[in-house]
Write an enzyme that holds these catalytic residues in place. Structure first.
Site, PDB file in Angstrom:
ATOM      1  N   ARG A   1       0.822  -1.217   0.000  1.00 13.82           N
ATOM      2  CA  ARG A   1       0.000   0.000   0.000  1.00 13.82           C
ATOM      3  C   ARG A   1       0.855   1.267   0.000  1.00 13.82           C
ATOM      4  NH1 ARG A   1      -4.951   0.249   2.599  1.00 13.82           N
ATOM      5  NH2 ARG A   1      -4.352  -1.673   3.667  1.00 13.82           N
TER       6      ARG A   1
ATOM      7  N   ARG B   1     -13.340  -0.984  -0.937  1.00 10.65           N
ATOM      8  CA  ARG B   1     -12.829  -0.836   0.428  1.00 10.65           C
ATOM      9  C   ARG B   1     -13.788  -0.095   1.356  1.00 10.65           C
ATOM     10  NH1 ARG B   1      -8.862   1.824   1.597  1.00 10.65           N
ATOM     11  NH2 ARG B   1      -8.150   0.550   3.330  1.00 10.65           N
TER      12      ARG B   1
ATOM     13  N   TYR C   1     -14.739  -2.351   4.419  1.00  7.76           N
ATOM     14  CA  TYR C   1     -14.108  -2.051   5.715  1.00  7.76           C
ATOM     15  C   TYR C   1     -14.492  -0.699   6.271  1.00  7.76           C
ATOM     16  CZ  TYR C   1     -10.528  -4.738   3.133  1.00  7.76           C
ATOM     17  OH  TYR C   1      -9.855  -5.603   2.351  1.00  7.76           O
TER      18      TYR C   1
ATOM     19  N   CYS D   1     -26.478  -1.903  -7.649  1.00  8.55           N
ATOM     20  CA  CYS D   1     -27.762  -2.179  -7.010  1.00  8.55           C
ATOM     21  C   CYS D   1     -27.573  -2.635  -5.569  1.00  8.55           C
ATOM     22  CB  CYS D   1     -28.510  -3.226  -7.811  1.00  8.55           C
ATOM     23  SG  CYS D   1     -28.669  -2.746  -9.529  1.00  8.55           S
TER      24      CYS D   1
ATOM     25  N   TYR E   1      -5.178  -1.618  -3.660  1.00  5.18           N
ATOM     26  CA  TYR E   1      -6.370  -2.387  -3.274  1.00  5.18           C
ATOM     27  C   TYR E   1      -7.669  -1.843  -3.865  1.00  5.18           C
ATOM     28  CZ  TYR E   1      -2.976  -4.350  -0.082  1.00  5.18           C
ATOM     29  OH  TYR E   1      -1.857  -4.938   0.426  1.00  5.18           O
TER      30      TYR E   1
HETATM   31  C1  LIG Z   1      -0.888  -7.780   2.382  1.00  7.17           C
HETATM   32  C2  LIG Z   1       0.472  -8.216   2.736  1.00  7.17           C
HETATM   33  C3  LIG Z   1       1.555  -7.342   2.596  1.00  7.17           C
HETATM   34  C4  LIG Z   1       1.393  -5.914   2.169  1.00  7.17           C
HETATM   35  O1  LIG Z   1       0.592  -5.191   3.028  1.00  7.17           O
HETATM   36  P1  LIG Z   1       0.474  -3.592   2.830  1.00  7.17           P
HETATM   37  O2  LIG Z   1      -0.469  -3.189   3.887  1.00  7.17           O
HETATM   38  O3  LIG Z   1      -0.055  -3.370   1.472  1.00  7.17           O
HETATM   39  O4  LIG Z   1       1.844  -3.043   2.997  1.00  7.17           O
HETATM   40  C5  LIG Z   1       2.807  -7.823   2.879  1.00  7.17           C
HETATM   41  N1  LIG Z   1       3.001  -9.097   3.284  1.00  7.17           N
HETATM   42  C6  LIG Z   1       1.970  -9.959   3.430  1.00  7.17           C
HETATM   43  C7  LIG Z   1       2.243 -11.327   3.872  1.00  7.17           C
HETATM   44  C8  LIG Z   1       0.683  -9.562   3.167  1.00  7.17           C
HETATM   45  O5  LIG Z   1      -0.336 -10.416   3.323  1.00  7.17           O
END
Ligand SMILES: *Cc1c(COP(=O)(O)O)cnc(C)c1O
Length: 471
Positions: free
Chosen positions: A326, A367, A371, A398, A428
Site C-alpha cells: 500500500r 474498500r 471495511y 444495485c 487495493y
Molecule cells: C498484504 C500483505 C503485505 C502488504 O501489506 P500492505 O499493507 O499493502 O503493505 C505484505 N506481506 C503480506 C504477507 C501480506 O499479506
C-alpha cells in the site's frame, strides 16, 4: 471484525463525522493536501486538477471514466525511499507486495527502483515473470498455493517460498525434488499480534488462517520438518502483523516474539535464522487527519527494535526483509469519476445530505463497503468557490452499501458532468475490482512529465461477453 491485510478492523466504529462537524470553507474543500494527494497533483491556472502534468479532463476524455490514474514519478520515488530507508535499517531485501496493485509496467518500475516483488498467486507470478523480474527478486506467499503454483515458482527460480502449513512443506519439498533443486523457504509464523493504524491487539494465539503459531510449537515443528528434507533449505522466518499501521509499537511486540522463536530454534535445534521478514503494512494518509510516521523514522525504529530484541535474546542478528505494498502504490494513484446525478436527502435530524452518484462504485473501490474505509474526494474538472455541502459519494450498483466516500464536503454548485477525483486509490482498488452488475473494469493510466499512457486498458463489453459460452 477481524483485520484483513488490505483494510481496517474497525469498520463498525466508522461514524458520521460529516454530520457532526461544522462545514469547512470553500478553500478547504478545493485544496489538495500534500499528505493525501499524489506528489505531482495540483490545480492548473483555470482550477482544473492536473496529475503528472496532465489535465484530468483530457484523461477522462481520452480514456473514459471511471479511470485509475497512477503518478509514475511519485510511485517510483516511494519505491526508492522504501528500498533505501529499509536497507539502511538492516534489510537485505525489500519486496513490493504485488497484491496492492500489479501490472507489467508497475512490476518493472518497482524492480528498477530496487525492490523485489512478493507474489501470492500464479497470476501475480505470471505478471512478474512477464515483466522480466528475475526469480531471485521474487518471494511467494499464500496459505493454499496449488501444486501448479508451487511448480511454476520453483521452475522460475523464485528466491523464497514462504510456507504456510505442514501440507505445503511436503508439497514444496516434492516439487523441488522433482525439479532437482534445493528450494529456499521461510516459515510464516504467527505471533499473536494484529495491528491496525493506532492500535494493535496482542494475544497468545492467533485465530486466523495464515501461518503457523510461534507460541504452540507449530512453527518449531515446521522448522524441524524442513531441516529433514534435502530439497528444502530454511532461510528464515516470516511475520506479517497487519495493514495500514501508523507506528512501530505492533512491530515491537511481534519482533520480540519472533526473535524468541529464533532463540528457541538456536538452543533446541541448533538452527540459526539468517533472515527475518517482518512483512508489510506500513500505513498511508487517506484523509487529512491520518498521520503515519515518515518512512525513514519507521524503518529506523523497526531496525533498532529488531537489533535490540536479538541482543536481548543473545542471538546473532539476522538480516531483515520487508514487504510494503500500500505505501508504495496507494498514494500515487487517484480515481476519476464523472458525476451523474445529485440528490438531496433530508435526514431525521433535519440535516440535508446530498447523494452524488458517480459512474463507478463498489466494483472499482470495494474498500469503503468492505471495511468502512475513508477517502478524500475533490471536484477535479474545475475549482469552485461555492459554499460546501455535505455529500455522500455513491456508485451506480444495485446495493445501498455501494458507497465510495461516506462523508464528504463538495461545492454546492456541483453538477452532472463534473469530474470528481478520489485520492489514494492506487492500492487495493483495481486489484480488488469486480464486474458486479456487468460493469467493465476501469483502465489504469500512467502519467508523467505531461504525458499519459495506458497501463491496463479498460475492459469492453466484448471482454465480458467473451467469457459467456452461449453469447
Ligand atoms: C498484504 C500483505 C503485505 C502488504 O501489506 P500492505 O499493507 O499493502 O503493505 C505484505 N506481506 C503480506 C504477507 C501480506 O499479506
Amino acid at each position: 471484525m477481524r483485520a484483513h491485510p488490505a483494510g481496517p478492523r474497525h469498520g463498525d466504529l466508522v461514524t458520521d463525522p460529516g454530520a457532526m462537524v461544522a462545514a469547512p470553507t470553500a478553500e478547504a474543500v478545493d485544496a489538495l493536501a500534500e499528505s493525501v494527494w499524489p506528489r505531482h497533483c495540483s490545480r492548473g491556472a483555470d482550477g482544473a486538477m492536473t496529475i503528472g502534468g496532465v489535465d484530468v479532463r483530457d484523461i477522462a476524455a481520452d480514456h473514459g471514466s471511471p479511470v485509475y490514474v497512477l503518478d509514475e514519478v511519485d510511485l517510483r520515488s516511494r519505491a526508492r525511499e522504501y528500498a533505501s530507508a529499509y536497507r539502511q535499517a538492516g534489510a537485505s531485501r525489500v519486496y513490493y507486495a504485488a497484491k496492492a496493485f500489479l501490472s507489467v509496467a508497475v512490476a518493472r518500475w518497482v524492480f528498477e527502483e530496487g525492490l523485489g516483488i512478493d507474489v501470492a498467486s500464479g497470476g501475480e507470478l505470471a505478471v512478474a515473470v512477464r515483466a522480466g523480474v528475475p526469480g531471485d527478486a521474487l518471494l511467494m506467499h499464500g496459505n493454499n498455493k496449488s501444486m501448479a503454483e508451487i511448480t511454476a515458482a520453483i521452475e522460475y527460480g523464485v528466491g523464497r517460498i514462504v510456507v504456510d502449513s505442514f501440507e505445503e512443506i511436503a508439497r514444496v519439498a516434492s516439487a523441488a525434488a522433482d525439479a532437482g533443486v534445493v528450494q529456499p523457504v521461510m516459515v510464516r509464523a504467527t505471533v499473536g499480534v494484529e495491528a491496525h493504524t493506532h492500535e494493535f491487539i496482542a494475544t497468545a494465539h492467533e485465530d486466523q488462517k495464515f501461518g503457523l503459531s510461534a507460541e504452540t510449537g507449530a512453527a518449531e515443528e515446521a522448522v524441524r520438518r524442513i531441516a529433514k528434507l534435502p530439497s528444502l533449505s530454511l532461510v528464515g522466518l516470516h511475520s506479517h502483523i497487519g495493514s495500514q499501521i501508523f507506528d512501530s509499537s505492533g512491530f515491537e511486540v511481534a519482533a520480540g516474539r519472533i526473535v524468541s522463536l529464533a532463540q528457541r530454534l538456536h538452543e533446541e535445534q541448533g538452527i540459526d535464522i539468517a533472515e527475518l521478514n517482518l512483512g508489510g503494512g506500513m500505513g498511508i494518509a487517506y484523509v487529512d487527519s491520518d498521520d503515519p510516521i515518515n518512512v525513514a523514522d519507521m524503518a529506523a525504529q523497526i531496525g533498532r527494535i529488531a537489533s535490540r530484541a536479538c541482543a536481548d535474546a543473545g542471538i546473532d542478528e539476522p538480516t531483515l526483509a520487508f514487504e510494503p505494498g500500500r505505501a508504495i502504490v496507494g498514494p500515487a494513484g487517484i480515481t476519476l469519476y464523472e458525476v451523474g446525478t445529485i440528490k438531496p436527502v433530508e435526514l431525521d435530524s433535519g440535516v440535508v445530505r446530498t447523494y452524488v452518484s458517480v459512474d463507478g462504485g463498489m466494483s472499482d473501490n470495494i474498500r469503503t463497503a468492505l471495511y468502512g474505509a475513508e477517502y478524500s474526494v475533490r471536484l477535479a474538472s474545475r475549482s469552485s468557490s461555492a459554499p460546501p455541502m455535505l455529500c455522500r459519494v455513491v456508485g451506480k450498483h444495485c446495493e445501498s452499501g455501494d458507497v465510495v466516500v461516506r462523508d464528504a464536503w463538495l461545492p454546492e454548485d456541483l453538477a452532472p458532468g463534473d469530474l470528481l477525483a478520489v485520492a489514494a486509490t492506487g492500492a487495493y482498488c483495481r486489484s480488488m475490482a469486480s464486474n458486479y452488475n456487468y460493469l467493465t473494469r476501469p483502465g489504469v493510466v500512467g502519467v508523467r512529465d505531461g504525458a499519459a499512457s495506458t497501463i491496463i486498458r479498460r475492459e469492453t463489453m466484448d471482454d465480458l461477453l467473451g467469457l459467456d459460452t452461449h453469447a
